[in-house]
Design a protein around this motif. Structure first.
Motif, PDB file in Angstrom:
ATOM      1  N   PRO A  63      32.898  51.942  32.273  1.00  0.00           N
ATOM      2  CA  PRO A  63      33.892  50.995  32.779  1.00  0.00           C
ATOM      3  C   PRO A  63      33.254  49.673  33.176  1.00  0.00           C
ATOM      4  CG  PRO A  63      33.457  52.709  34.400  1.00  0.00           C
ATOM      5  CD  PRO A  63      32.752  53.121  33.148  1.00  0.00           C
ATOM      6  N   ARG A  72      40.440  56.320  30.732  1.00  0.00           N
ATOM      7  CA  ARG A  72      39.217  55.842  31.376  1.00  0.00           C
ATOM      8  C   ARG A  72      38.093  55.665  30.369  1.00  0.00           C
ATOM      9  NH1 ARG A  72      38.352  59.380  36.789  1.00  0.00           N
ATOM     10  NH2 ARG A  72      36.907  57.642  37.177  1.00  0.00           N
ATOM     11  N   THR A 117      39.831  50.022  32.117  1.00  0.00           N
ATOM     12  CA  THR A 117      40.586  51.216  32.482  1.00  0.00           C
ATOM     13  C   THR A 117      42.070  50.885  32.364  1.00  0.00           C
ATOM     14  OG1 THR A 117      38.843  51.873  34.016  1.00  0.00           O
ATOM     15  CG2 THR A 117      40.979  52.952  34.260  1.00  0.00           C
TER      16      THR A 117
END
Length: 344
Positions: A94, A90, A130
């Protein structure tokens, strides 16, 4: 003077030891089972009860092997996968997009770093994407319906990513697939056979679409015929003596439709493992069906370069090209949607 020299050497040794210890502490150390604690904590199992419908556990545990002697450059692979799962990487910031990453390994193993964790600096840290890296079942290890188990895992993975999109800060309409080598065959199969019924519905996630929004294929296995196939991938997927009908049916260029998602294709001309003709025949099929396609053929790079084996080569630019293409595709799609919504 002699005492001063001794002191300097002692200090240098101490400093070197401290730096080495700090570096070792900063590097993720594989835990029991061959994955780092962060990777283990980020696992997303594909199937309720861990086994796919109708499957049985293989003899022996899942097996992760480290092939590198350099802790800073891990080169792991996994095989004997009975309980397929995703490892999630992650970004701190993002951008809403996600990629299901399907590493290669000739349908004999699934490589975890060269075509998995090594993507993190370019795509996650700098790109904001991601990544969901798939540990998928391999067709020649004893699973029922072996030809379809990699595709079943890929379909289920896309659906699960969409089902958990809010949890990971992902837009469920910005979920693409990236595949390498034999993993490119899995990804191309997903992009062209996303609506094939290769497993029974098990929960609400299976009501979601398995169609990836984009497909990015890097030196992919595409054709399984006698001329340009990677022989090992074909044998492990179809058996030692596949009939012509099976080779045609599982050659991804033959399952392209106008509904296949936009494609970014990348190959090196000097690839002596999976011939560049695989990518070319796939590009030709996509274009014939009107699928938006970006094609990059680089003169050098060989096979399996990932992001590590590109130093000094023009192919080193591919992660940036891929990110720019993804952003352009989504921006163009969103603009077209807005224009359509304002049309009289």
């Amino acid at each position: 003077m002699q005492q001063t020299g001794i002191v300097h050497r002692v200090l240098a040794c101490l400093l070197g030891g401290l730096l080495a210890a700090a570096a070792a502490h900063a590097r993720p150390v594989p835990a029991a089972g061959g994955e780092t604690p962060a990777e283990q904590a980020s696992r997303l199992m594909l199937w309720p009860g861990r086994l796919a419908p109708g499957d049985t556990a293989l003899a022996g545990a899942e097996h992760i092997v480290e092939r590198s002697a350099d802790p800073a450059m891990p080169d792991r692979y996994i095989d004997r996968v009975s309980h397929p799962y995703l490892v999630v990487y992650r970004p701190a910031r993002p951008d809403g997009s996600a990629l299901l990453v399907v590493p290669g390994g000739g349908y004999q193993r699934v490589v975890l770093d060269k075509e998995g964790s090594a993507l993190v600096p370019d795509l996650v840290t700098r790109g904001g994407v991601t990544l969901f890296v798939l540990r998928y079942r391999l067709p020649a290890e004893g699973h029922p319906d072996p030809r379809e188990v990699p595709l079943a895992d890929a379909q289920r993975a896309i659906r699960l990513i969409r089902a958990h999109a809010a949890e990971y800060g992902v837009d469920p309409h910005k979920v693409g697939v990236m595949g390498f080598s034999a993993g490119g065959h899995v990804a191309a199969s997903l992009a062209t056979r996303f609506d094939a019924r290769v497993y029974p519905r098990v929960d609400a996630a299976d009501a979601l679409s398995a169609r990836p929004d984009l497909q990015l294929l890097v030196y992919p296995v595409i054709d399984l015929g006698p001329l340009i196939a990677h022989p090992g991938s074909r044998q492990r997927l179809l058996g030692a003596h596949p009939d012509p009908a099976s080779m045609r049916a599982y050659s991804a260029q033959n399952t392209v439709t106008a509904a296949s998602p936009p494609a970014f294709l990348l190959h090196a001309q000097d690839d002596d493992v999976v011939p560049v003709a695989n990518t070319l025949v796939y590009a030709q099929a996509l274009l014939a069906h009107g699928v938006s396609t970006e094609l990059h053929v680089f003169p050098q790079g060989g096979h399996g370069f990932g992001v590590r084996g590109t130093t000094g080569l023009t192919v080193a630019a591919w992660p940036r090209l891929a990110l720019d293409w993804m952003r352009w595709q989504y921006a163009t799609r969103d603009t077209n949607k807005q224009e359509d919504s304002h049309a009289p």
